[in-house]
Motif scaffolding. Structure first.
Motif, PDB file in Angstrom:
ATOM      1  N   GLY A 161      33.705  40.286  24.058  1.00  0.00           N
ATOM      2  CA  GLY A 161      33.764  39.707  25.392  1.00  0.00           C
ATOM      3  C   GLY A 161      34.212  38.258  25.424  1.00  0.00           C
ATOM      4  O   GLY A 161      34.492  37.711  26.497  1.00  0.00           O
ATOM      5  N   ALA A 162      34.303  37.628  24.247  1.00  0.00           N
ATOM      6  CA  ALA A 162      34.617  36.200  24.212  1.00  0.00           C
ATOM      7  C   ALA A 162      36.030  35.901  24.709  1.00  0.00           C
ATOM      8  O   ALA A 162      36.238  34.966  25.501  1.00  0.00           O
ATOM      9  CB  ALA A 162      34.425  35.656  22.798  1.00  0.00           C
ATOM     10  N   LEU A 163      37.025  36.668  24.247  1.00  0.00           N
ATOM     11  CA  LEU A 163      38.418  36.375  24.620  1.00  0.00           C
ATOM     12  C   LEU A 163      38.689  36.610  26.104  1.00  0.00           C
ATOM     13  O   LEU A 163      39.200  35.701  26.786  1.00  0.00           O
ATOM     14  CB  LEU A 163      39.377  37.190  23.757  1.00  0.00           C
ATOM     15  CG  LEU A 163      40.869  36.965  24.036  1.00  0.00           C
ATOM     16  CD1 LEU A 163      41.236  35.493  23.866  1.00  0.00           C
ATOM     17  CD2 LEU A 163      41.727  37.842  23.112  1.00  0.00           C
ATOM     18  N   PRO A 164      38.363  37.806  26.671  1.00  0.00           N
ATOM     19  CA  PRO A 164      38.599  37.965  28.119  1.00  0.00           C
ATOM     20  C   PRO A 164      37.772  36.996  28.961  1.00  0.00           C
ATOM     21  O   PRO A 164      38.248  36.502  29.984  1.00  0.00           O
ATOM     22  CB  PRO A 164      38.203  39.425  28.391  1.00  0.00           C
ATOM     23  CG  PRO A 164      37.388  39.852  27.231  1.00  0.00           C
ATOM     24  CD  PRO A 164      37.881  39.061  26.059  1.00  0.00           C
ATOM     25  N   GLY A 165      36.536  36.722  28.514  1.00  0.00           N
ATOM     26  CA  GLY A 165      35.710  35.749  29.240  1.00  0.00           C
ATOM     27  C   GLY A 165      36.327  34.367  29.225  1.00  0.00           C
ATOM     28  O   GLY A 165      36.317  33.648  30.233  1.00  0.00           O
ATOM     29  N   LEU A 166      36.883  33.979  28.068  1.00  0.00           N
ATOM     30  CA  LEU A 166      37.532  32.672  27.948  1.00  0.00           C
ATOM     31  C   LEU A 166      38.731  32.572  28.881  1.00  0.00           C
ATOM     32  O   LEU A 166      38.923  31.552  29.557  1.00  0.00           O
ATOM     33  CB  LEU A 166      37.965  32.448  26.504  1.00  0.00           C
ATOM     34  CG  LEU A 166      38.781  31.182  26.244  1.00  0.00           C
ATOM     35  CD1 LEU A 166      37.924  29.936  26.432  1.00  0.00           C
ATOM     36  CD2 LEU A 166      39.390  31.207  24.841  1.00  0.00           C
ATOM     37  N   ILE A 167      39.560  33.608  28.923  1.00  0.00           N
ATOM     38  CA  ILE A 167      40.762  33.572  29.766  1.00  0.00           C
ATOM     39  C   ILE A 167      40.391  33.476  31.247  1.00  0.00           C
ATOM     40  O   ILE A 167      40.969  32.685  32.005  1.00  0.00           O
ATOM     41  CB  ILE A 167      41.636  34.813  29.496  1.00  0.00           C
ATOM     42  CG1 ILE A 167      42.193  34.750  28.067  1.00  0.00           C
ATOM     43  CG2 ILE A 167      42.773  34.905  30.506  1.00  0.00           C
ATOM     44  CD1 ILE A 167      42.925  35.998  27.630  1.00  0.00           C
ATOM     45  N   ILE A 168      39.398  34.271  31.677  1.00  0.00           N
ATOM     46  CA  ILE A 168      38.948  34.200  33.077  1.00  0.00           C
ATOM     47  C   ILE A 168      38.392  32.819  33.386  1.00  0.00           C
ATOM     48  O   ILE A 168      38.669  32.232  34.444  1.00  0.00           O
ATOM     49  CB  ILE A 168      37.902  35.296  33.367  1.00  0.00           C
ATOM     50  CG1 ILE A 168      38.535  36.685  33.249  1.00  0.00           C
ATOM     51  CG2 ILE A 168      37.301  35.107  34.757  1.00  0.00           C
ATOM     52  CD1 ILE A 168      37.541  37.822  33.294  1.00  0.00           C
ATOM     53  N   ALA A 169      37.598  32.281  32.449  1.00  0.00           N
ATOM     54  CA  ALA A 169      37.011  30.946  32.644  1.00  0.00           C
ATOM     55  C   ALA A 169      38.100  29.881  32.706  1.00  0.00           C
ATOM     56  O   ALA A 169      38.037  28.955  33.529  1.00  0.00           O
ATOM     57  CB  ALA A 169      36.025  30.644  31.521  1.00  0.00           C
ATOM     58  N   MET A 170      39.120  29.990  31.847  1.00  0.00           N
ATOM     59  CA  MET A 170      40.222  29.020  31.857  1.00  0.00           C
ATOM     60  C   MET A 170      40.930  29.011  33.212  1.00  0.00           C
ATOM     61  O   MET A 170      41.235  27.941  33.757  1.00  0.00           O
ATOM     62  CB  MET A 170      41.227  29.351  30.753  1.00  0.00           C
ATOM     63  CG  MET A 170      40.821  28.913  29.365  1.00  0.00           C
ATOM     64  SD  MET A 170      42.115  29.319  28.155  1.00  0.00           S
ATOM     65  CE  MET A 170      41.595  28.303  26.762  1.00  0.00           C
ATOM     66  N   ILE A 171      41.191  30.196  33.749  1.00  0.00           N
ATOM     67  CA  ILE A 171      41.884  30.276  35.033  1.00  0.00           C
ATOM     68  C   ILE A 171      41.023  29.675  36.144  1.00  0.00           C
ATOM     69  O   ILE A 171      41.507  28.899  36.982  1.00  0.00           O
ATOM     70  CB  ILE A 171      42.235  31.743  35.354  1.00  0.00           C
ATOM     71  CG1 ILE A 171      43.283  32.257  34.355  1.00  0.00           C
ATOM     72  CG2 ILE A 171      42.761  31.880  36.784  1.00  0.00           C
ATOM     73  CD1 ILE A 171      43.547  33.745  34.446  1.00  0.00           C
ATOM     74  N   THR A 172      39.732  29.979  36.146  1.00  0.00           N
ATOM     75  CA  THR A 172      38.833  29.496  37.199  1.00  0.00           C
ATOM     76  C   THR A 172      38.609  27.994  37.084  1.00  0.00           C
ATOM     77  O   THR A 172      38.690  27.264  38.081  1.00  0.00           O
ATOM     78  CB  THR A 172      37.479  30.235  37.115  1.00  0.00           C
ATOM     79  OG1 THR A 172      37.714  31.649  37.075  1.00  0.00           O
ATOM     80  CG2 THR A 172      36.612  29.907  38.316  1.00  0.00           C
ATOM     81  N   ILE A 173      38.327  27.522  35.872  1.00  0.00           N
ATOM     82  CA  ILE A 173      38.099  26.081  35.672  1.00  0.00           C
ATOM     83  C   ILE A 173      39.372  25.302  35.976  1.00  0.00           C
ATOM     84  O   ILE A 173      39.328  24.216  36.578  1.00  0.00           O
ATOM     85  CB  ILE A 173      37.616  25.814  34.237  1.00  0.00           C
ATOM     86  CG1 ILE A 173      36.220  26.405  34.017  1.00  0.00           C
ATOM     87  CG2 ILE A 173      37.595  24.310  33.949  1.00  0.00           C
ATOM     88  CD1 ILE A 173      35.768  26.397  32.572  1.00  0.00           C
ATOM     89  N   GLY A 174      40.521  25.845  35.561  1.00  0.00           N
ATOM     90  CA  GLY A 174      41.786  25.155  35.832  1.00  0.00           C
ATOM     91  C   GLY A 174      42.049  25.011  37.316  1.00  0.00           C
ATOM     92  O   GLY A 174      42.549  23.978  37.767  1.00  0.00           O
ATOM     93  N   LEU A 175      41.704  26.033  38.088  1.00  0.00           N
ATOM     94  CA  LEU A 175      41.862  25.949  39.544  1.00  0.00           C
ATOM     95  C   LEU A 175      40.946  24.874  40.117  1.00  0.00           C
ATOM     96  O   LEU A 175      41.361  24.063  40.960  1.00  0.00           O
ATOM     97  CB  LEU A 175      41.561  27.306  40.170  1.00  0.00           C
ATOM     98  CG  LEU A 175      41.794  27.445  41.684  1.00  0.00           C
ATOM     99  CD1 LEU A 175      43.257  27.181  42.023  1.00  0.00           C
ATOM    100  CD2 LEU A 175      41.376  28.826  42.168  1.00  0.00           C
ATOM    101  N   GLY A 176      39.700  24.844  39.653  1.00  0.00           N
ATOM    102  CA  GLY A 176      38.769  23.818  40.109  1.00  0.00           C
ATOM    103  C   GLY A 176      39.220  22.422  39.729  1.00  0.00           C
ATOM    104  O   GLY A 176      39.142  21.484  40.528  1.00  0.00           O
ATOM    105  N   THR A 177      39.742  22.289  38.515  1.00  0.00           N
ATOM    106  CA  THR A 177      40.236  20.986  38.064  1.00  0.00           C
ATOM    107  C   THR A 177      41.363  20.475  38.958  1.00  0.00           C
ATOM    108  O   THR A 177      41.415  19.288  39.297  1.00  0.00           O
ATOM    109  CB  THR A 177      40.752  21.100  36.612  1.00  0.00           C
ATOM    110  OG1 THR A 177      39.681  21.495  35.765  1.00  0.00           O
ATOM    111  CG2 THR A 177      41.306  19.772  36.124  1.00  0.00           C
TER     112      THR A 177
END
Length: 573
Positions: A161-177
């Motif tokens: 679950g680490a890789l798909p979780g990381l990609i989803i988190a990157m997209i969400t955090i990047g949008l917030g940033t």
């Protein structure tokens, strides 16, 4: 000016001269014992910055918390992606994707984080304003932090679950940033409401010129200082990652971001909050199109307009003014908007060389982390080395603000923006050259030579016998380059952008970082052993070439900007 405004200023700043207010900024004021600067004052008195308002400090503190979160989660990224989970005797890891995947995903995240400010700027300008946009995107950012933390627990890593979780988190955090970054920088400078230069008498009786340009430079210096204090969070998260696990390393910055949103909300009564004026992107497109059509029509009819001062044809964009409407187009804007857009376009030209700078800067968080992982670090985690950069910046920014820049002013030598940016680009090129030479010596040192810290025929290789301490100068050089180039870029983007375009121009500056990530993708095939010497050398060579190109193209901007600034001031007779 309303009586309510006068009362507010009086209560915050003491007695003011109500009859001496800035014509374009009616909230501008003089405190007791101050006077507006004359032309003679501008030419003779020492220029200094003003004190920072409390509201600006709240915004700076918010940026500190946000950057604490950002660097806290990105600090372990290279190891998290590159290495396997819980392998005795090796660096920490989770996904086991190798250096190329780690560098590629890191570049993607950086690209996404600096592409999304365009969306944040449009939302702020069109609908919500800066304050509400920062709050909204802060909530999105928090969601991304939670996803990253929850998918980095041991059970998730072991079950893939680490890789798909990381990609989803990157997209969400990047949008917030993106929603935060495009608005927090101009918002911090907007908290300083004094526009016209004035003279203040110091306690020793000396008179000094308090200048907005110097004050804005100081605001962005300390704003960037707060960013790098926050960046030290990677020290904590990389230590937690090395000694415990990744999920508590990511939990710490997640909790800090909750503090970030809270701090920003608590300062709401103190902020100068500008209302949304409507997105200018579509309007700017129409103006540019009109400028092209009118310029063509004027050229065809031999009716080109010449500037009386320079005796040269005026810029093509100025033909979009309703007063120059040669082609008889329908125009729903005035001459002032065209002039403002022309200033913004001219200012944005200096951003064209920044992607190469960000290419060099990005090496610090990916390939230089892997480089330190190839050397002897003792009991120190290899990815903690990148924290040398913010530590140096924290030390040097006060030195630049209180010693170096004032020292040049006292000598009559003002380090203006293009000069500072050129210095930053040059130092970045030297940093990459140093990293290339260092990588050469790593490969020449045994016992693993060109294949340290990687698997060869299924066997994990160790580190080469060379101390990671000799990597320190590269990080020091990158830090100096940031102070000159990155801080000045933020300052220039704010100062040169018209009031209605500050978020957009700031987002365009941030977009250059995304451009650097696109360039980094082109380097992905040589971002691994045994090609890293070539990787650093090409980055340094490109930066050196663009340093020369930048100075040749823009060296005249410093004098032009100074002449324009002095021309805009109104002096007492």
């Amino acid at each position: 000016m309303s009586s309510a405004t006068v009362n507010k200023i009086s209560s915050e700043h003491g007695s003011i001269h109500k009859d001496e207010l800035h014509p374009d900024h009616p909230d501008d004021y003089l405190r007791e014992g101050e006077r507006w600067a004359t032309e003679e004052d501008m030419n003779t008195l020492r220029r200094v910055g003003d004190r920072l308002p409390v509201a600006a400090l709240f915004v700076v503190l918010t940026e500190f918390c946000e950057r604490f979160t950002y660097y806290g989660i990105t600090g372990p990224f290279q190891n998290y992606i590159q290495n396997d989970y819980k392998i005795p005797g090796s660096d920490p890891g989770a996904i086991n994707g190798g250096q190329s995947m780690a560098t590629g995903l890191g570049n993607f995240f950086q690209f996404w984080c600096y592409l999304t400010p365009i969306f944040g700027a449009v939302i702020a300008d069109q609908w919500l304003g800066k304050y509400k946009t920062i709050l909204l995107f802060g909530c999105i950012y928090t969601l991304g932090d939670l996803i990253l933390t929850l998918t980095s627990i041991p059970a998730s890593i072991r079950h893939g679950g680490a890789l798909p979780g990381l990609i989803i988190a990157m997209i969400t955090i990047g949008l917030g940033t993106g929603g935060i970054k495009s608005n927090v920088s101009p918002m911090v400078a907007e908290q300083y409401g004094r526009y016209r230069p004035f003279v203040r008498k110091l306690k020793n009786g000396t008179e000094v010129l308090v200048d907005r340009e110097v004050t804005v430079q100081r605001i962005f210096n300390w704003f960037y200082w707060a960013i790098n204090v926050g960046g030290l969070s990677a020290i904590a998260t990389t230590e937690i990652e090395a000694n415990y696990d990744f999920w508590p390393a990511y939990l710490l910055p997640t909790c800090m971001f909750v503090v970030c949103v809270t701090v920003f909300y608590l300062g709401r009564s103190k902020y100068v909050i500008t209302k949304p004026t409507g997105s200018i992107i579509l309007k700017a497109y129409k103006v540019i199109t009109a400028g092209i059509k009118n310029h063509r029509a004027a050229k065809a009819e031999n009716r080109l307009i010449v500037n009386e001062t320079t005796n040269k044809p005026i810029n093509w964009l100025l033909y979009a003014k309703p007063s120059y409407n040669v082609a008889g187009l329908n125009m729903d804007w005035d001459d002032k908007f065209v002039e403002e857009l022309s200033i913004a376009v001219r200012a944005s030209k200096i951003f064209l060389c920044y992607p190469v700078f960000w290419l060099c800067y990005g090496q610090m968080s990916n390939n230089m982390v892997s480089q330190s992982g190839q050397m002897i670090t003792g009991k120190v985690p290899n990815d903690i080395m990148q924290n040398i950069d913010p530590l140096v910046i924290i030390i040097l920014i006060p030195v630049f603000d209180f010693v170096i820049y004032p020292g040049f002013r006292r000598c009559g030598l003002e380090l203006r923006p293009v000069t500072r940016i050129t210095c930053g680009f040059l130092v970045a090129a030297i940093a990459m050259a140093y990293a290339a030479v260092l990588q050469h010596f790593i490969y020449k040192t045994g016992p693993y030579f060109e294949h340290p810290s990687e698997k060869v025929n299924g066997v994990h290789q160790g580190n080469n016998n060379i101390s990671a301490a000799i990597q320190v100068p590269a990080y020091i050089l990158v830090a100096i380059a940031e102070i000159f180039a990155s801080v000045t870029g933020l300052e220039y983007a704010y100062k040169k952008a018209p009031e209605s375009m500050k978020s957009i121009v700031m987002s365009l500056f941030l977009l250059t970082n995304a451009g650097g990530s696109i360039l980094a993708f082109c380097f992905n095939s040589i971002s691994t052993n045994p090609h890293l010497v070539k990787n650093f050398a090409i980055a340094g060579g490109l930066m050196g070439a663009f340093t020369v190109l930048f100075y040749i193209c823009f060296r005249h901007y410093d004098q032009q900007d100074q002449d324009e600034y002095l021309g805009q001031l109104e002096f007492e007779k």
